[in-house]
Structure formats: structure tokens, C-alpha cells
Design a protein around this motif. Structure first.
Motif, short mmCIF file in Angstrom:
data_model
loop_
_atom_site.label_atom_id
_atom_site.label_comp_id
_atom_site.label_asym_id
_atom_site.label_seq_id
_atom_site.Cartn_x
_atom_site.Cartn_y
_atom_site.Cartn_z
N VAL A 133 -25.52 -3.69 -42.37
CA VAL A 133 -25.20 -2.54 -43.23
C VAL A 133 -23.72 -2.50 -43.55
N ASN A 134 -22.87 -2.75 -42.57
CA ASN A 134 -21.43 -2.72 -42.79
C ASN A 134 -20.94 -3.89 -43.63
N VAL A 135 -21.56 -5.06 -43.46
CA VAL A 135 -21.22 -6.19 -44.32
C VAL A 135 -21.52 -5.83 -45.78
N ILE A 136 -22.71 -5.27 -46.01
CA ILE A 136 -23.10 -4.89 -47.36
C ILE A 136 -22.18 -3.81 -47.92
N ASP A 137 -21.86 -2.82 -47.11
CA ASP A 137 -21.00 -1.72 -47.57
C ASP A 137 -19.61 -2.22 -47.96
N ARG A 138 -19.00 -3.03 -47.13
CA ARG A 138 -17.64 -3.50 -47.43
C ARG A 138 -17.62 -4.49 -48.59
N LEU A 139 -18.64 -5.31 -48.68
CA LEU A 139 -18.71 -6.24 -49.80
C LEU A 139 -18.97 -5.48 -51.10
N SER A 140 -19.69 -4.36 -51.01
CA SER A 140 -19.93 -3.54 -52.20
C SER A 140 -18.64 -2.89 -52.69
N LYS A 141 -17.81 -2.43 -51.76
CA LYS A 141 -16.51 -1.88 -52.13
C LYS A 141 -15.64 -2.94 -52.80
N PHE A 142 -15.70 -4.16 -52.28
CA PHE A 142 -14.98 -5.28 -52.89
C PHE A 142 -15.48 -5.53 -54.31
N ALA A 143 -16.80 -5.48 -54.49
CA ALA A 143 -17.39 -5.71 -55.82
C ALA A 143 -16.91 -4.68 -56.82
N LEU A 144 -16.88 -3.43 -56.42
CA LEU A 144 -16.40 -2.38 -57.32
C LEU A 144 -14.92 -2.55 -57.65
N GLN A 145 -14.14 -2.94 -56.65
CA GLN A 145 -12.70 -3.11 -56.86
C GLN A 145 -12.42 -4.18 -57.91
N TYR A 146 -13.24 -5.22 -57.93
CA TYR A 146 -12.98 -6.35 -58.83
C TYR A 146 -14.07 -6.53 -59.89
N LYS A 147 -14.74 -5.44 -60.22
CA LYS A 147 -15.83 -5.54 -61.19
C LYS A 147 -15.35 -5.95 -62.57
N ASP A 148 -14.08 -5.66 -62.91
CA ASP A 148 -13.56 -5.95 -64.24
C ASP A 148 -12.72 -7.23 -64.31
N LEU A 149 -12.48 -7.88 -63.18
CA LEU A 149 -11.58 -9.04 -63.18
C LEU A 149 -12.34 -10.29 -63.61
N PRO A 150 -12.06 -10.80 -64.83
CA PRO A 150 -12.76 -12.00 -65.29
C PRO A 150 -12.46 -13.20 -64.40
N VAL A 151 -13.44 -14.05 -64.24
CA VAL A 151 -13.27 -15.27 -63.46
C VAL A 151 -14.16 -16.33 -64.08
N LEU A 152 -13.75 -17.55 -63.97
CA LEU A 152 -14.54 -18.65 -64.51
C LEU A 152 -15.83 -18.80 -63.70
N GLY A 153 -16.96 -18.78 -64.40
CA GLY A 153 -18.23 -19.03 -63.73
C GLY A 153 -18.46 -20.52 -63.56
N TRP A 154 -19.30 -20.84 -62.59
CA TRP A 154 -19.60 -22.25 -62.32
C TRP A 154 -21.12 -22.45 -62.28
#
Length: 482
Positions: A133-154
Motif C-alpha cells: 500500500v505504501n509503495v503504491i501511495d508514494r509512487l502515486s504521489k511521484f506520478a502526480l508530481q511529474y504528470k506533465d513532464l515530457p519524456v522520450l518513450g521507448w
């Protein structure tokens, strides 16, 4: 002989949490056996077995915790009788003499061994679920923080269309949500073997209650309730079906798949210098190369996740060869594979939690890589813009094809930067869109709905999955073992 002179599993001595290592310790195992004997005696007395006195019950209750001396005494007794359960019955009887004659009354060894194992399977999942649960929660916060940062897909580990850092994280989270679902289901599906006798017929208990079937069923249900389970498996042989082990270890092995995928991506991103796992101030990456920042946490996850996946085969192989009501070739391997799977899953989740709590993102590196590939990806946009201004698509395509090959030659053969846009700007044919090229190359226009997908996923899908589990979420830092 010193403990340093004999093998000790690194799962317990080096990596695992205190709580998980304790769950599978000898003291917990044998103390649980005593709890089962005590519970059986209490239930039998409640249902009218007069041979069980109040004094016997009290003595059993007063000696539920196994001491070091008890374990040593039982070990010496086992060397004589070659039976671990009866050795502990003997030692418990010495501690509770008033109960010595009624301990294990009507039971078979699997009453304590199998019921204890089911308790450990359940309690182990209760330790793993909050960590996930905590892994998911913290990774979700990370996802929201960087939801707009473009990155090259592979794709195929070759440059593909852009995504965002946050959207990529949702791919990891989604698999972990499936693991959470699986862990919860496996935990809630677990029953108890209950009170079933030597071959599952409850024959010994039917004799104990002089043929009263209702009392035998009451005894089974009472023991189940006292031990905190919802039900007992209705049909067993001497053991509970080893398919239960398959079910649980499949869930843990599947978690290992998700963990390995996540950690592999982090290792690749570390090589690209786009995202790195935490790196402590005094941490040494290499004994020879002082500049190195090796992704050792992610490498540990991958290493142990492979082992976690392999424990599933032990469970399937064992379950498939159980003859009739039971054979004993399940015993030794289960002593190894089940604790190993749980300890490994515990370590994997603790390490992942440490990683996701301190991921480091390097936007400038990400931007530079985008700029090196985006000109090629933007060619379709440029063609469309030219057509809107009266250009011929086929002619425009050919112009860009030639310039693209020239730019690719500079990158691949000369080791230079991608100069496709400069070539387009210098080509008179593309004069109609020259002033629009910067807008056409804005990375934000290439990420599609990645930001919106990420936000909705976290705020709806993740939130729904974690509903009722919020009590497990903490902000505590995670310190790894060596």
C-alpha cells in the motif's frame, strides 16, 4: 561453535524485516502450536469433555510462550523419538503437568502443523499488504508530481513517441494494484484446516464425543472462531490441500514479476541518467571507479524478485504429487519454500519502498534526449502544416525524407547533434512554416492525454483501490539493511 561458523540465510540475517523474520522463527512456530493445543482443550472442555480440568486449562494458558530452554529440551527429545510434534507435546506437558494427559486429545500432528502454517500464511500477508500500500501511495504521489513532464518513450528500447514521467509511473502502479488485489484476495480466502483428525474424517473426535456429530461440528467451528478465521476447509485429508500453498505463492511470485519490471526500468533509466534511485551521501558505487552511482537497490530487487518467482514452482511441484490423503515429501520443502517466499517478498517491498521514497529526476537530461529525437518525430506535424498552407504532401514528404537521412548521418556516422530542424529552416521550400517550427516542436504537444490519464488514474483508480487501507499509509522514512 560460533554462529559465524555455520550457514545463516541472508534472507533473515541480512535483509528481512524484524517482524517477518520473527513470524517464521522457531519460537513463533512452537508457541503457535501451544496456542492451538490450548484452543483445542478449551473448546473440548466447553463441549463437555470432563477429563479436562480448569487447572489444566490454566496451566496451558500460563505456558503459551515457548522459552529457549523449552526449544532445547524438545530438540533433545526429538533426537530420541524422531517426532517433532510429540517432542513438544512432551515438553509442554512438563510445563503444564495437570494437562499432560489431555494435550493433543483426539488430534493428529497436522492439527498443529497445518493450522499453524495457515496462520503464518495469513499473518504474513497482513505484514506484506501495508508495505505494498505504501509503495503504491508514494509512487502515486511521484506520478502526480511529474504528470506533465515530457519524456522520450521507448518501444523495443528504441526511441518512440513521447509520454510523461508520471504516465510511465502509472504503468508500474497499475501492476502493483493488481498485486494488491491478489494479496487481499489470497488473504481473505484463507481458511483453517480446523479439527479433522488423521485422514480428515474426524473419526477420533466422533469417538471422543461418543458419536455426537453435532458436537464434532461445533468443536471444529469453535476452534476456527477462537483462532480468528471465518471458516475451516470443509474437506481435508490429513493435511489441508497443498493447492492453497500454490494459490498464495502464485500471488507472491506475481508480485515478484511486477517488482522486477519496475526495478529493471529504474536500472535502465539510471544508465540514461534520467532518473536515479536514492544514493546516500557516503555510499560507494564501485571500489575502483569512484564516480559510479550503481543502482544497487534496484539490482537487489531484481535479484531477489527472480528468487521469489521461483518459489512458485516448489508449490506446484509439491501439490501435484500428494498421494491420496497425504505423503510426507511435502514437509521438508515447505519448511524452505514458504518462509523463503514471504521473507523475500518482504525484502523486495521494503527495498521498493526505499527506492520510490527518494527517486531523483533529471529534467535537463530528459529535455536534451527529447531534443535529440523530437525533430524526427515532428516531421509529420511539419508535413501537415505545409499542406495546410497549400503544399503538396508527397513533395513535402520527399523533401523531409532527404533532410532526415542527412541529419541521421550526422548523428550516427559523425557523432554530431541532430540538426534536422536547422536543415529545414535553411531550405527555402519550408519557408511557409519557418516561423511555426518552435511551436510545432513543443514537447507538450506530443504527449497526448498522458497528464490527464495520470491524474484520473491516481485520483480515481488508485484512490478506489486504497479505500479502507488508508490506515496503513505512513510518511516514515525507510532504512534498508546492509
Amino acid at each position: 561453535m560460533s554462529s559465524n561458523d555455520s550457514y545463516s540465510s541472508p534472507l533473515s540475517s541480512r535483509y528481512a524485516s524484524k517482524e517477518m523474520a520473527q513470524l517464521f522463527s522457531l519460537r513463533t512456530r512452537f508457541s503457535t502450536w501451544r496456542k492451538l493445543w490450548y484452543t483445542l482443550a478449551v473448546a473440548e472442555k466447553e463441549l463437555g469433555i470432563e477429563a479436562i480440568t480448569d487447572e489444566a486449562i490454566q496451566q496451558l494458558k500460563d505456558n503459551l510462550v515457548v522459552t529457549d530452554e523449552d526449544i532445547e529440551a524438545a530438540s533433545k527429545q526429538e533426537a530420541i523419538v524422531r517426532h517433532d510434534v510429540m517432542s513438544h507435546v512432551h515438553v509442554y506437558g512438563l510445563k503444564a503437568p495437570a494437562a499432560a494427559g489431555i494435550i493433543h486429545l483426539g488430534a493428529t500432528s497436522c492439527y498443529v502443523t497445518d493450522n499453524a502454517d495457515l496462520i503464518f500464511l495469513r499473518d504474513g500477508l497482513d505484514l506484506l499488504i501495508p508495505k505494498l500500500v505504501n509503495v503504491i501511495d508514494r509512487l502515486s504521489k511521484f506520478a502526480l508530481q511529474y504528470k506533465d513532464l515530457p519524456v522520450l518513450g521507448w518501444t523495443h528500447f528504441q526511441p518512440a513517441q513521447l509520454t510523461t514521467v508520471g504516465k510511465r509511473a502509472t504503468l508500474w502502479i497499475q501492476e502493483l494494484l493488481w498485486d494488491l488485489r491478489n494479496l487481499q484476495r489470497a488473504r481473505n480466502d484463507l481458511g483453517l484446516r480446523g479439527v479433522k483428525g488423521t485422514t480428515g474424517t474426524q473419526g477420533s473426535f466422533l469417538s471422543l464425543f461418543h458419536g455426537d456429530h453435532d458436537k464434532v461440528e461445533e468443536l471444529d467451528q469453535r476452534v476456527v472462531e477462537m483462532l480468528g478465521f471465518d471458516y475451516a476447509y470443509p474437506c481435508t485429508g490429513q493435511t489441508y490441500s497443498r493447492k492453497i500453498d500454490v494459490d498464495v505463492l502464485a500471488t507472491l511470485a506475481s508480485l515478484g514479476v511486477s517488482a522486477h519490471k519496475f526495478a529493471t526500468d529504474i536500472r535502465l533509466l539510471a544508465n540514461l541518467k534520467e532518473i536515479e534511485e536514492p544514493f546516500e551521501k557516503s555510499q560507494i558505487g564501485s571500489s575502483a571507479m569512484a564516480y559510479k552511482r550503481n543502482p544497487m537497490r534496484s539490482e537487489r530487487v531484481c535479484s531477489l524478485a527472480r528468487h521469489l518467482q521461483s518459489t512458485f514452482q516448489d508449490a506446484t511441484s509439491t501439490a501435484s504429487v500428494q498421494w491420496f490423503e497425504r505423503t510426507l515429501d511435502d514437509s521438508a520443502i515447505r519448511r524452505v519454500s514458504i518462509p523463503s517466499a514471504y521473507l523475500t517478498a518482504d525484502i523486495v517491498l521494503s527495498t521498493m519502498l526505499n527506492i520510490v521514497s527518494g527517486l531523483v529526476v533529471y529534467p535537463k537530461v530528459i529535455e536534451r534526449r527529447i531534443n535529440s529525437e523530437l525533430p524526427f518525430m515532428a516531421t509529420e506535424n511539419i508535413i501537415m502544416a505545409m499542406v495546410e498552407r497549400g503544399g503538396d504532401r508527397q513533395e513535402c514528404h520527399e523533401q523531409i525524407r532527404v533532410l532526415s537521412h542527412q541529419a541521421a548521418s550526422v548523428v550516427k556516422e559523425q557523432g554530431g547533434d541532430n540538426d534536422l530542424i536547422e536543415r529545414i529552416k535553411a531550405t527555402e521550400y519550408f519557408a511557409p512554416v519557418k516561423n511555426d517550427l518552435d511551436a510545432l516542436l513543443n514537447p507538450q504537444t506530443f504527449v497526448g492525454r498522458a497528464p490527464q490519464q495520470t491524474e484520473k488514474f491516481v485520483k480515481v483508480t488508485v484512490a478506489n483501490a486504497l479505500k479502507g487501507l488508508e490506515k496503513h499509509i505512513t510518511s516514515e522514512s525507510v532504512q534498508l539493511q546492509v
